[in-house]
Scaffold this active site. Structure first.
Site, short mmCIF file in Angstrom:
data_model
loop_
_atom_site.label_atom_id
_atom_site.label_comp_id
_atom_site.label_asym_id
_atom_site.label_seq_id
_atom_site.Cartn_x
_atom_site.Cartn_y
_atom_site.Cartn_z
N ILE A 42 -43.55 60.19 -16.76
CA ILE A 42 -43.87 61.38 -15.95
C ILE A 42 -42.98 61.45 -14.72
O ILE A 42 -42.50 62.51 -14.35
CB ILE A 42 -45.37 61.38 -15.55
CG1 ILE A 42 -46.23 61.49 -16.81
CG2 ILE A 42 -45.68 62.52 -14.60
CD1 ILE A 42 -47.72 61.38 -16.56
N VAL A 45 -42.20 63.42 -7.95
CA VAL A 45 -41.69 64.73 -7.55
C VAL A 45 -40.25 64.60 -7.03
O VAL A 45 -39.45 65.53 -7.14
CB VAL A 45 -42.67 65.40 -6.56
CG1 VAL A 45 -42.66 64.72 -5.21
CG2 VAL A 45 -42.41 66.87 -6.40
N VAL A 47 -38.80 64.65 -4.19
CA VAL A 47 -38.36 65.27 -2.94
C VAL A 47 -39.30 64.77 -1.84
O VAL A 47 -40.16 63.95 -2.10
CB VAL A 47 -38.37 66.81 -3.01
CG1 VAL A 47 -37.19 67.35 -3.79
CG2 VAL A 47 -39.68 67.32 -3.57
N ALA A 50 -37.78 64.59 4.60
CA ALA A 50 -37.75 64.76 6.05
C ALA A 50 -39.12 64.40 6.60
O ALA A 50 -40.14 64.69 5.97
CB ALA A 50 -37.40 66.20 6.40
N LYS A 78 -33.79 61.80 12.90
CA LYS A 78 -34.09 63.22 13.02
C LYS A 78 -34.70 63.49 14.39
O LYS A 78 -35.72 62.90 14.73
CB LYS A 78 -35.06 63.61 11.89
CG LYS A 78 -35.56 65.04 11.99
CD LYS A 78 -36.50 65.39 10.84
CE LYS A 78 -37.16 66.73 11.06
NZ LYS A 78 -38.16 67.06 10.05
N LEU A 328 -49.84 64.86 -2.75
CA LEU A 328 -49.86 66.20 -3.34
C LEU A 328 -51.17 66.46 -4.10
O LEU A 328 -51.58 67.61 -4.26
CB LEU A 328 -48.66 66.38 -4.26
CG LEU A 328 -47.30 66.31 -3.53
CD1 LEU A 328 -46.15 66.25 -4.51
CD2 LEU A 328 -47.12 67.48 -2.57
N THR A 339 -44.43 68.04 6.92
CA THR A 339 -45.69 67.43 7.33
C THR A 339 -46.41 66.64 6.23
O THR A 339 -47.44 66.02 6.50
CB THR A 339 -46.65 68.53 7.84
OG1 THR A 339 -46.60 69.65 6.96
CG2 THR A 339 -46.29 68.96 9.24
C1 LIG Z 1 -40.08 71.35 -2.61
C2 LIG Z 1 -40.75 70.25 -1.86
C3 LIG Z 1 -40.17 69.74 -0.70
C4 LIG Z 1 -40.83 68.75 0.04
N1 LIG Z 1 -40.28 68.31 1.20
C5 LIG Z 1 -40.97 67.43 1.99
C6 LIG Z 1 -40.46 66.97 3.21
O1 LIG Z 1 -39.35 67.31 3.62
N2 LIG Z 1 -41.20 66.12 3.93
C7 LIG Z 1 -42.43 65.68 3.51
O2 LIG Z 1 -43.10 64.93 4.23
N3 LIG Z 1 -42.90 66.05 2.31
C8 LIG Z 1 -42.22 66.92 1.55
N4 LIG Z 1 -42.71 67.28 0.34
C9 LIG Z 1 -43.94 66.64 -0.14
C10 LIG Z 1 -43.60 65.25 -0.68
O3 LIG Z 1 -42.68 65.37 -1.73
C11 LIG Z 1 -44.86 64.56 -1.17
O4 LIG Z 1 -45.86 64.60 -0.19
C12 LIG Z 1 -44.60 63.11 -1.48
O5 LIG Z 1 -43.48 62.96 -2.29
C13 LIG Z 1 -45.80 62.50 -2.16
O6 LIG Z 1 -45.89 62.91 -3.49
P1 LIG Z 1 -46.99 62.23 -4.41
O7 LIG Z 1 -46.78 60.77 -4.38
O8 LIG Z 1 -48.29 62.77 -3.98
O9 LIG Z 1 -46.70 62.84 -5.85
P2 LIG Z 1 -45.58 62.47 -6.94
O10 LIG Z 1 -44.29 62.06 -6.34
O11 LIG Z 1 -45.57 63.64 -7.88
O12 LIG Z 1 -46.16 61.21 -7.70
C14 LIG Z 1 -47.15 61.33 -8.68
C15 LIG Z 1 -47.29 60.01 -9.41
O13 LIG Z 1 -48.37 60.10 -10.31
C16 LIG Z 1 -47.98 59.59 -11.56
N5 LIG Z 1 -48.78 60.22 -12.62
C17 LIG Z 1 -49.10 61.54 -12.74
N6 LIG Z 1 -49.85 61.72 -13.86
C18 LIG Z 1 -50.00 60.49 -14.42
C19 LIG Z 1 -50.66 60.02 -15.59
N7 LIG Z 1 -51.29 60.83 -16.43
N8 LIG Z 1 -50.58 58.70 -15.85
C20 LIG Z 1 -49.95 57.83 -15.04
N9 LIG Z 1 -49.32 58.23 -13.93
C21 LIG Z 1 -49.33 59.54 -13.63
C22 LIG Z 1 -46.50 59.91 -11.66
O14 LIG Z 1 -45.84 59.11 -12.59
C23 LIG Z 1 -46.07 59.60 -10.22
O15 LIG Z 1 -45.84 58.23 -10.10
C24 LIG Z 1 -42.06 68.23 -0.43
C25 LIG Z 1 -42.59 68.69 -1.63
C26 LIG Z 1 -41.96 69.69 -2.34
C27 LIG Z 1 -42.55 70.19 -3.61
#
Ligand SMILES: Cc1cc2nc3c(=O)[nH]c(=O)nc-3n(C[C@H](O)[C@H](O)[C@H](O)COP(=O)(O)OP(=O)(O)OC[C@H]3O[C@@H](n4cnc5c(N)ncnc54)[C@H](O)[C@@H]3O)c2cc1C
Length: 498
Positions: A42, A45, A47, A50, A78, A328, A339
């Site tokens: 999977i 994300v 990104v 910052a 930054k 997220l 943020t």
């Molecule tokens: C366009 C964009 C720009 C951004 N820019 C910024 C920024 O500049 N500054 C900032 O602070 N934040 C930013 N963010 C937010 C930032 O990317 C997220 O807050 C941060 O990356 C945390 O993501 P996450 O770990 O919640 O999710 P993800 O990175 O999506 O991780 C999800 C995890 O869950 C696992 N997973 C999902 N489903 C399953 C399953 N069924 N079985 C096993 N594992 C699974 C995946 O493998 C992965 O390891 C941005 C987001 C976007 C969309």
């Protein structure tokens, strides 16, 4: 729950998952046992590069060494965000992380400055803020003047998760690779009992942290917690992201460039630049957004543009039963003020303070959810300000934002500032007076009046005091090296990783 160590299971290994694993292991590791499940298939994300200055305090709470972290994540410093074309096409302003001047208990600094400015003697507001001037001139050092600089980082998101993973595993966190196929609930309590992976592995626990990204697998799909949609204020729902080669030394700020169909980010790392365009599918096609991004890149691309879909808003109850959603999975406010990582770290501190060692967690959940709501709404309003306070009228998207109704608190803020120059920090003390001030003035809201206290010292005394502050800023600025020069000696990427 287990009378011995509480078994914590983290679903997901992106920035949220590994930040959670590391900080819980670091600070509660003697009391809990941590397993993290992630799926290489999977992925993450990828990104989120910052940050805002609160990350520094969080790192220091968690004993993350700055130089080690920066070298490992190809990070740069930054000092703020440079906004182009927001109020009007051709305008630009900086939202810096610095404190501007020095006010009194009765009136803020900008009111004294406005008084002097009315007599043509105030100079530029930026002359009273070291971070603002340093950003503009591309200067940086971690220490300057008596108080030091207030700064954050640009970091490589993938490398950051790997860095935290290494640290977590060395603290005993168990990593299980595999895709979660189903989630088993207790028929009596409705609590989560275990994650069942494809291939048959079962990971059971007492407390679960949902870090599965936008999908919110545990909190949304399994526990049925709804999502509060904020698309009527923050209409963006898509982004294209692409990496390019650096064509100049990395500046110490993020760039946010408004276009008729959305806005573009430019995040400079030591070895490359992260770029993207944020737009709304209501106002623009994916092809058009991609073309605008590609046309406005400054260097050769390293990756193919990648599209991300999202929905602005937040999970109604991020903590439900024995599961809390972070990252997220808990919601997304769009990246304009960087943020998201901050919201992960504050949620982690909240979680640690309310940690359910005794098993029963209904009361802690209620408190966690109330505090989260406050925090998210405050941050949301600050982001809406940028969209609402726009003057450009060159596209349906900006016309929509300019004319939309916004939350009452925000309207009140803008109006009191416009009429009286009065500003106050948000309730959670994230965006302080100087943040609101810089964005409101940057976007063309200029106060009609200011506080009478600013007239009390008299023009000569005011001129002298403000002159001293300007001189102090100029003096500190003159001591600062270029951002690149400082990075080269402080935290360069190790040769074998460059
Ligand atoms: C366009 C964009 C720009 C951004 N820019 C910024 C920024 O500049 N500054 C900032 O602070 N934040 C930013 N963010 C937010 C930032 O990317 C997220 O807050 C941060 O990356 C945390 O993501 P996450 O770990 O919640 O999710 P993800 O990175 O999506 O991780 C999800 C995890 O869950 C696992 N997973 C999902 N489903 C399953 C399953 N069924 N079985 C096993 N594992 C699974 C995946 O493998 C992965 O390891 C941005 C987001 C976007 C969309």
């Amino acid at each position: 729950m287990n009378p011995g160590k509480t078994r914590v299971v983290i679903a997901g290994g992106g920035t949220a998952g590994w930040l959670t694993a590391y900080s819980l292991a670091k600070r509660l590791g003697t009391q809990i046992e941590i397993t993290l499940v992630e799926s290489d298939l999977i992925g993450t994300v990828g990104v989120g590069e910052a940050t805002i200055p609160t990350i520094k305090s969080f790192h220091s709470l968690m004993e993350i060494d700055e130089r080690e972290f920066m070298a490992a994540t190809q990070a740069t410093f930054k000092l703020g965000i440079w906004f182009d074309n927001w109020a009007n096409i051709g305008d630009s302003y900086i939202h810096s992380f610095g404190v501007i001047g020095q006010g009194s208990w009765m009136a803020e600094f900008h009111e004294y400055w406005l008084e002097l400015n009315a007599q043509g003697l105030g100079g530029n507001l930026e002359d009273y803020c070291l971070e603002w001037k340093a950003a503009k001139l591309g200067k940086f050092a971690t220490h300057a003047g008596k108080t030091g600089l207030n700064y954050a980082y640009h970091l490589n998101a993938t490398a950051y998760a790997q860095f935290l993973r290494g640290k977590s595993e060395s603290l005993g966190v168990r990593r299980v690779e595999g895709k979660i196929a189903t989630v088993k609930l207790s028929p009596e309590t409705g609590n989560i009992e275990s994650l069942e992976l494809e291939g048959g592995t079962s990971v059971s626990g007492d407390f679960f942290v949902d870090c599965t990204g936008f999908r919110g697998l545990l909190i949304g799909e399994v526990l049925g917690v709804g999502y509060e949609d904020w698309g009527h204020w923050l209409a963006a729902d898509r982004a294209w992201a692409v990496q390019t080669e650096n064509t100049q030394a990395p500046p110490p700020y993020t760039r946010a460039i408004a276009h008729p169909i959305g806005w573009q980010w430019r995040i400079p790392l030591q070895h490359r630049t992260g770029n993207g365009i944020v737009y709304s599918s209501r106002f623009c096609s994916d092809d058009e957004a991609r073309a605008v991004l590609v046309k406005n890149l400054t260097g050769p691309t390293i990756t193919e543009p990648r599209m991300l879909k999202f929905r602005t808003g937040r999970r109604q109850q991020p903590w439900q039963r024995n599961c809390v959603a972070l990252g997220l999975a808990a919601g997304f406010l769009e990246p304009l003020e960087s943020t998201s990582i901050h919201l992960i770290t504050t949620a982690l501190v909240r979680l640690m303070r309310l940690f359910p060692f005794a098993g029963d967690c209904e009361q802690q959940a209620e408190r966690f959810n109330t505090e989260s709501r406050f925090e998210w709404e405050e941050v949301r309003d600050f982001i809406i300000l940028h969209y609402k306070q726009i003057r450009r009228d060159d596209s349906p998207m900006w016309n929509h934002y300019r004319s939309m109704e916004v939350p009452h608190n925000l309207t009140h803020r803008i109006e009191i500032f416009r009429k009286n120059g009065y500003v106050w920090p948000d309730k959670v003390n994230l965006f302080r007076i100087d943040s609101w001030l810089q964005v409101m003035m940057g976007q063309g809201v200029f106060p009609e009046r200011h506080h009478g206290a600013a007239r009390i010292p008299g023009a000569a005394s005011l001129q002298e005091t403000l002159g001293q502050i300007r001189a102090r800023v100029a003096n500190n600025l003159a001591q600062l090296p270029d951002h690149q020069t400082f990075i080269d000696r402080y935290c360069p990427i190790p040769r074998d990783a460059a």
